[in-house]
Design a protein around this motif. Structure first.
Motif, mmCIF file in Angstrom:
data_model
loop_
_atom_site.group_PDB
_atom_site.id
_atom_site.type_symbol
_atom_site.label_atom_id
_atom_site.label_comp_id
_atom_site.label_asym_id
_atom_site.label_seq_id
_atom_site.Cartn_x
_atom_site.Cartn_y
_atom_site.Cartn_z
ATOM 1 N N ARG A 151 20.809 22.917 -41.383
ATOM 2 C CA ARG A 151 21.375 23.109 -40.539
ATOM 3 C C ARG A 151 21.189 23.719 -39.505
ATOM 4 O O ARG A 151 21.653 24.645 -39.437
ATOM 5 C CB ARG A 151 22.952 22.757 -40.790
ATOM 6 N N MET A 152 20.327 24.126 -38.660
ATOM 7 C CA MET A 152 19.309 24.639 -37.585
ATOM 8 C C MET A 152 19.896 24.157 -36.700
ATOM 9 O O MET A 152 19.994 25.007 -34.876
ATOM 10 C CB MET A 152 18.517 24.631 -37.854
ATOM 11 N N ASN A 153 20.477 22.866 -36.590
ATOM 12 C CA ASN A 153 20.469 22.410 -34.823
ATOM 13 C C ASN A 153 20.638 20.665 -34.505
ATOM 14 O O ASN A 153 20.183 20.212 -35.638
ATOM 15 C CB ASN A 153 18.897 22.486 -34.140
ATOM 16 N N PHE A 154 20.748 20.407 -33.700
ATOM 17 C CA PHE A 154 20.277 18.616 -33.102
ATOM 18 C C PHE A 154 20.170 18.124 -31.706
ATOM 19 O O PHE A 154 20.785 19.102 -31.422
ATOM 20 C CB PHE A 154 22.423 18.049 -33.266
ATOM 21 N N GLY A 155 18.725 18.390 -32.278
ATOM 22 C CA GLY A 155 17.585 18.236 -30.900
ATOM 23 C C GLY A 155 17.862 19.426 -30.075
ATOM 24 O O GLY A 155 17.237 20.420 -31.347
ATOM 25 N N VAL A 156 18.077 19.685 -29.449
ATOM 26 C CA VAL A 156 18.297 20.759 -28.714
ATOM 27 C C VAL A 156 19.621 21.729 -28.617
ATOM 28 O O VAL A 156 19.404 23.021 -27.677
ATOM 29 C CB VAL A 156 17.511 20.952 -26.568
ATOM 30 N N LEU A 157 20.033 21.118 -29.079
ATOM 31 C CA LEU A 157 21.969 21.307 -29.455
ATOM 32 C C LEU A 157 21.955 22.433 -30.931
ATOM 33 O O LEU A 157 21.698 22.452 -31.993
ATOM 34 C CB LEU A 157 22.549 20.720 -29.821
ATOM 35 N N ARG A 158 21.055 24.115 -30.286
ATOM 36 C CA ARG A 158 21.428 24.834 -31.632
ATOM 37 C C ARG A 158 22.784 25.655 -31.640
ATOM 38 O O ARG A 158 22.560 25.843 -33.024
ATOM 39 C CB ARG A 158 20.897 26.540 -30.468
ATOM 40 N N VAL A 159 23.413 25.681 -31.145
ATOM 41 C CA VAL A 159 24.738 26.983 -31.415
ATOM 42 C C VAL A 159 25.999 25.946 -31.347
ATOM 43 O O VAL A 159 26.616 24.811 -29.663
ATOM 44 C CB VAL A 159 25.066 28.403 -30.393
ATOM 45 N N LEU A 160 26.904 26.045 -32.095
ATOM 46 C CA LEU A 160 28.052 25.000 -31.854
ATOM 47 C C LEU A 160 29.511 26.101 -33.083
ATOM 48 O O LEU A 160 29.548 26.205 -33.616
ATOM 49 C CB LEU A 160 28.216 24.427 -32.200
ATOM 50 N N ASN A 161 30.099 27.313 -32.065
ATOM 51 C CA ASN A 161 30.511 28.193 -32.223
ATOM 52 C C ASN A 161 32.348 28.035 -32.354
ATOM 53 O O ASN A 161 32.721 27.837 -30.992
ATOM 54 C CB ASN A 161 30.283 29.515 -32.181
ATOM 55 N N ASP A 162 32.923 27.670 -33.248
ATOM 56 C CA ASP A 162 34.447 27.470 -32.732
ATOM 57 C C ASP A 162 34.994 28.624 -32.972
ATOM 58 O O ASP A 162 35.379 29.408 -34.652
ATOM 59 C CB ASP A 162 34.565 26.490 -33.932
ATOM 60 N N ASP A 163 35.318 29.204 -32.266
ATOM 61 C CA ASP A 163 35.764 31.307 -32.229
ATOM 62 C C ASP A 163 37.212 31.181 -32.016
ATOM 63 O O ASP A 163 37.720 30.713 -30.584
ATOM 64 C CB ASP A 163 35.373 31.909 -30.758
ATOM 65 N N THR A 164 38.339 32.009 -32.816
ATOM 66 C CA THR A 164 39.089 32.733 -32.363
ATOM 67 C C THR A 164 38.665 34.195 -32.381
ATOM 68 O O THR A 164 38.983 34.429 -33.319
ATOM 69 C CB THR A 164 40.585 31.583 -33.369
ATOM 70 N N VAL A 165 39.480 34.462 -31.061
ATOM 71 C CA VAL A 165 39.185 36.282 -31.115
ATOM 72 C C VAL A 165 40.811 36.560 -30.909
ATOM 73 O O VAL A 165 41.656 36.506 -29.814
ATOM 74 C CB VAL A 165 38.692 36.345 -30.043
ATOM 75 N N ASP A 166 40.682 37.287 -31.317
ATOM 76 C CA ASP A 166 42.555 38.154 -31.759
ATOM 77 C C ASP A 166 42.466 39.062 -30.301
ATOM 78 O O ASP A 166 41.688 39.705 -29.254
ATOM 79 C CB ASP A 166 42.637 39.413 -32.490
#
Length: 236
Positions: free
Chosen positions: A35-50
């Motif tokens: 799970r390094m990438n999907f083509g040139v899509l490299r990062v998909l982060n779902d972030d919650t910040v306090d």
């Protein structure tokens, strides 16, 4: 047609106390060679910040970085002199190019901020860094696909150095639509923001990811009220 399914509960899970991040693809301490990438899509982060917390100044180069706030307000500062706040309904793009430093903080003192951070590998290296953000009319995605990103500065949404197109949709239960791939050879990665959807009969739930390649078009059916992000990207 080829597909890949990433169920929500299989994502990398990084809880730093002030930051809780779910990684669809390998990132930081989460590493999965499958799970390094999907083509040139490299990062998909779902972030919650306090509340009141955030990422201190850090550097990027040669990456197209897209931020999509889902809840709350995210404050951005960068080495180009930009100081802005983005909120739900906005889309932010940083074309890092030769290099940019920036920070991101939760602008709220009473609630968390939730946002998607997406990295796309560019098709041009060492370009002049660029920052942009837009505010979208969220009604334009009700029972339709609203384009939020493309390769064309004159087209709807922000633009990046890549032959990629992103769309957001917010659908009522029972709504059906079709997505037609814009460039032959591209794949589409669907990320379900909420609800339940079917793509070519594949059932998908909230925060599932589904990649589809070697296809010209596919059908989307909303099994419940639902929201979706579609990311069409080159596979090489």
């Amino acid at each position: 047609m080829k597909t890949i399914l990433h169920k929500a509960d299989t994502r990398g899970d990084a809880n730093h106390g002030w930051l809780h991040s779910k990684h669809t693809f390998s990132f930081a301490n989460y590493f999965d060679p499958a799970r390094m990438n999907f083509g040139v899509l490299r990062v998909l982060n779902d972030d919650t910040v306090d509340a009141g917390m955030g990422f201190g100044t850090h550097r990027h180069d040669n990456m197209e970085i897209i931020s999509i706030p889902l809840e709350g307000d995210l404050e951005h500062k960068d080495s180009m002199g930009n100081k802005t706040v983005i909120k739900n309904g906005d889309v932010q793009i940083i074309c890092a190019g030769t290099g940019i430093s920036h920070s991101e903080y939760n602008a709220n003192t009473d609630k968390p901020v939730k946002f998607l951070q997406i990295w796309v590998v560019p098709n041009k290296r060492n370009v002049t860094p660029r920052y942009d953000q837009i505010s979208l009319n969220m009604e334009d995605r009700h029972n339709k696909l609203q384009q939020i990103l493309s390769p064309n500065p004159e087209d709807a949404g922000v633009w990046i150095h890549q032959n990629a197109w992103f769309h957001l949709g917010k659908f009522d239960k029972g709504f059906q639509t079709e997505y037609r791939v814009k460039e032959k050879g591209n794949g589409v990665y669907a990320f379900i923001l909420s609800g339940e959807l079917s793509i070519n009969d594949q059932k998908l739930n909230t925060r599932d990811g589904f990649g589809i390649t070697e296809i010209d078009n596919f059908k989307i059916i909303a099994d419940t009220d639902s929201e979706i992000l579609l990311m069409e990207v080159p596979m090489t």
